[in-house]
Design a protein around this motif. Sequence first.
Motif, PDB file in Angstrom:
ATOM      1  N   PRO A   7       0.818  -1.232   0.000  1.00 31.03           N
ATOM      2  CA  PRO A   7       0.000   0.000   0.000  1.00 31.03           C
ATOM      3  C   PRO A   7       0.844   1.271   0.000  1.00 31.03           C
ATOM      4  O   PRO A   7       0.503   2.248  -0.689  1.00 31.03           O
ATOM      5  CB  PRO A   7      -0.828  -0.133   1.284  1.00 31.03           C
ATOM      6  N   ILE A   8       1.932   1.260   0.779  1.00 35.91           N
ATOM      7  CA  ILE A   8       2.801   2.439   0.816  1.00 35.91           C
ATOM      8  C   ILE A   8       3.452   2.658  -0.544  1.00 35.91           C
ATOM      9  O   ILE A   8       3.586   3.798  -1.014  1.00 35.91           O
ATOM     10  CB  ILE A   8       3.875   2.269   1.917  1.00 35.91           C
ATOM     11  N   TYR A   9       3.848   1.556  -1.182  1.00 33.43           N
ATOM     12  CA  TYR A   9       4.470   1.673  -2.506  1.00 33.43           C
ATOM     13  C   TYR A   9       3.491   2.274  -3.514  1.00 33.43           C
ATOM     14  O   TYR A   9       3.874   3.146  -4.308  1.00 33.43           O
ATOM     15  CB  TYR A   9       4.947   0.310  -2.988  1.00 33.43           C
ATOM     16  N   TRP A  10       2.218   1.849  -3.476  1.00 31.80           N
ATOM     17  CA  TRP A  10       1.257   2.389  -4.432  1.00 31.80           C
ATOM     18  C   TRP A  10       0.956   3.860  -4.161  1.00 31.80           C
ATOM     19  O   TRP A  10       0.710   4.634  -5.090  1.00 31.80           O
ATOM     20  CB  TRP A  10      -0.034   1.566  -4.408  1.00 31.80           C
ATOM     21  N   VAL A  11       0.970   4.234  -2.895  1.00 30.78           N
ATOM     22  CA  VAL A  11       0.821   5.669  -2.589  1.00 30.78           C
ATOM     23  C   VAL A  11       1.988   6.447  -3.184  1.00 30.78           C
ATOM     24  O   VAL A  11       1.809   7.526  -3.762  1.00 30.78           O
ATOM     25  CB  VAL A  11       0.745   5.875  -1.056  1.00 30.78           C
ATOM     26  N   LEU A  12       3.208   5.894  -3.055  1.00 31.41           N
ATOM     27  CA  LEU A  12       4.389   6.543  -3.615  1.00 31.41           C
ATOM     28  C   LEU A  12       4.299   6.637  -5.129  1.00 31.41           C
ATOM     29  O   LEU A  12       4.593   7.689  -5.714  1.00 31.41           O
ATOM     30  CB  LEU A  12       5.639   5.775  -3.190  1.00 31.41           C
ATOM     31  N   VAL A  13       3.896   5.551  -5.792  1.00 21.62           N
ATOM     32  CA  VAL A  13       3.757   5.554  -7.251  1.00 21.62           C
ATOM     33  C   VAL A  13       2.717   6.575  -7.690  1.00 21.62           C
ATOM     34  O   VAL A  13       2.929   7.346  -8.638  1.00 21.62           O
ATOM     35  CB  VAL A  13       3.372   4.143  -7.752  1.00 21.62           C
ATOM     36  N   THR A  14       1.586   6.605  -6.988  1.00 27.15           N
ATOM     37  CA  THR A  14       0.529   7.552  -7.340  1.00 27.15           C
ATOM     38  C   THR A  14       0.982   8.988  -7.148  1.00 27.15           C
ATOM     39  O   THR A  14       0.605   9.877  -7.922  1.00 27.15           O
ATOM     40  CB  THR A  14      -0.725   7.278  -6.487  1.00 27.15           C
ATOM     41  N   SER A  15       1.803   9.233  -6.136  1.00 30.23           N
ATOM     42  CA  SER A  15       2.251  10.602  -5.872  1.00 30.23           C
ATOM     43  C   SER A  15       3.152  11.135  -6.977  1.00 30.23           C
ATOM     44  O   SER A  15       3.269  12.359  -7.129  1.00 30.23           O
ATOM     45  CB  SER A  15       3.002  10.652  -4.531  1.00 30.23           C
ATOM     46  N   PHE A  16       3.788  10.259  -7.739  1.00 32.17           N
ATOM     47  CA  PHE A  16       4.641  10.684  -8.855  1.00 32.17           C
ATOM     48  C   PHE A  16       3.910  10.620 -10.190  1.00 32.17           C
ATOM     49  O   PHE A  16       4.534  10.760 -11.240  1.00 32.17           O
ATOM     50  CB  PHE A  16       5.901   9.817  -8.929  1.00 32.17           C
ATOM     51  N   SER A  17       2.615  10.425 -10.186  1.00 34.13           N
ATOM     52  CA  SER A  17       1.836  10.287 -11.414  1.00 34.13           C
ATOM     53  C   SER A  17       1.032  11.550 -11.695  1.00 34.13           C
ATOM     54  O   SER A  17       0.695  12.309 -10.774  1.00 34.13           O
ATOM     55  CB  SER A  17       0.880   9.096 -11.310  1.00 34.13           C
ATOM     56  N   LEU A  18       0.732  11.755 -12.957  1.00 35.24           N
ATOM     57  CA  LEU A  18      -0.187  12.810 -13.341  1.00 35.24           C
ATOM     58  C   LEU A  18      -1.614  12.316 -13.153  1.00 35.24           C
ATOM     59  O   LEU A  18      -1.896  11.119 -13.254  1.00 35.24           O
ATOM     60  CB  LEU A  18       0.031  13.209 -14.805  1.00 35.24           C
ATOM     61  N   ASP A  19      -2.509  13.248 -12.898  1.00 27.32           N
ATOM     62  CA  ASP A  19      -3.895  12.867 -12.670  1.00 27.32           C
ATOM     63  C   ASP A  19      -4.488  12.150 -13.882  1.00 27.32           C
ATOM     64  O   ASP A  19      -5.244  11.182 -13.745  1.00 27.32           O
ATOM     65  CB  ASP A  19      -4.720  14.121 -12.342  1.00 27.32           C
ATOM     66  N   VAL A  20      -4.113  12.596 -15.076  1.00 23.69           N
ATOM     67  CA  VAL A  20      -4.671  11.987 -16.296  1.00 23.69           C
ATOM     68  C   VAL A  20      -4.099  10.600 -16.539  1.00 23.69           C
ATOM     69  O   VAL A  20      -4.672   9.810 -17.297  1.00 23.69           O
ATOM     70  CB  VAL A  20      -4.400  12.895 -17.518  1.00 23.69           C
ATOM     71  N   ASP A  21      -2.970  10.274 -15.927  1.00 20.39           N
ATOM     72  CA  ASP A  21      -2.338   8.969 -16.119  1.00 20.39           C
ATOM     73  C   ASP A  21      -2.683   7.980 -15.012  1.00 20.39           C
ATOM     74  O   ASP A  21      -2.128   6.875 -14.978  1.00 20.39           O
ATOM     75  CB  ASP A  21      -0.811   9.117 -16.165  1.00 20.39           C
ATOM     76  N   LEU A  22      -3.587   8.357 -14.131  1.00 21.20           N
ATOM     77  CA  LEU A  22      -3.828   7.532 -12.958  1.00 21.20           C
ATOM     78  C   LEU A  22      -4.370   6.155 -13.332  1.00 21.20           C
ATOM     79  O   LEU A  22      -4.008   5.152 -12.724  1.00 21.20           O
ATOM     80  CB  LEU A  22      -4.802   8.231 -12.012  1.00 21.20           C
ATOM     81  N   MET A  23      -5.213   6.077 -14.339  1.00 16.98           N
ATOM     82  CA  MET A  23      -5.751   4.780 -14.757  1.00 16.98           C
ATOM     83  C   MET A  23      -4.649   3.902 -15.331  1.00 16.98           C
ATOM     84  O   MET A  23      -4.634   2.690 -15.136  1.00 16.98           O
ATOM     85  CB  MET A  23      -6.860   4.972 -15.780  1.00 16.98           C
TER      86      MET A  23
END
Length: 283
Positions: free
Chosen positions: A24-40
């Motif tokens: 879960p922490i890793y996915w939070v980290l990955v999401t934090s470096f992503s653009l909103d449009v690329d979230l999917m």
Amino acid sequence: MAHTFYKMSVIIVILAAVFVSVIPIYWVLVTSFSLDVDLMKTSHSWFPPRPTVKNYRDALGIGQGMYSVASQVKVTLFNSTVISFSVTGITLILAIMAAYAIERLRVPLRGYVSFFVLLTQMLPPIILVIPIYLSLARFGMLDRKVSLTFIYIALNLPFAIWIISSYFRRLPISVEEAAIIDGCSHVRVLWNILVPMSKPAIFTSGIFVFLSAWNEFIIALVLTSSLKAKTLPISISEFMGRFYTNYPLMCAAGIVSMVPPIIFAALFQNFLIEGLAKGAVKE
């Protein structure tokens, strides 16, 4: 053969627990470096499609055209830091003196005092929210950092007293008696002898108190309404809007909120391990 199988089973269970905790922490980290449009797209990959630090720049208030809620993160981060360190310092000082009085000064009814200290930990803080709100509203103390500081001290002090007094009880009293015979006062015995000997318990309780104050949500949510006293957990929760939630920005703020506790725990991990190993949290 049986012993080897047992060791392998323990290792597998430990690795599985670590994996479940870290993912879960890793996915939070990955999401934090992503653009909103690329979230999917991010949800189908172990890495962000187009890594960016824009979310962190916005969360720390150094980006251009910041998301309105993100501009509050820097202020609430400062509020949480001031409150948490103040709570930790004051709580430890009071807990050390209270534990010494209970374990060494033989105060009247000290057994009942110790029981009452433990009894307060059975009381869910959530049931105190309304009385605390009404009391602070009557005295005009709502939405102030000092109010949160004193409330957190009151909530965490019994736990700190319990840990430190349990540790004091296990220390040999002969050194203190020798110091008193040589003319040392109880104050000098406490701060020059007992406190240096009790660093593991003090740092253990300090870490728990700091994390409790840093992560507290319900009381801060009820008692604060502006940036004067709003804490970081409240600011992060406000990223969830009615029609839109900026998950990458919220995750970036979440990662930022994890940094101070991690640094605090890393600096004093040796004391934490020693305190737990010596039974600082056991009665």
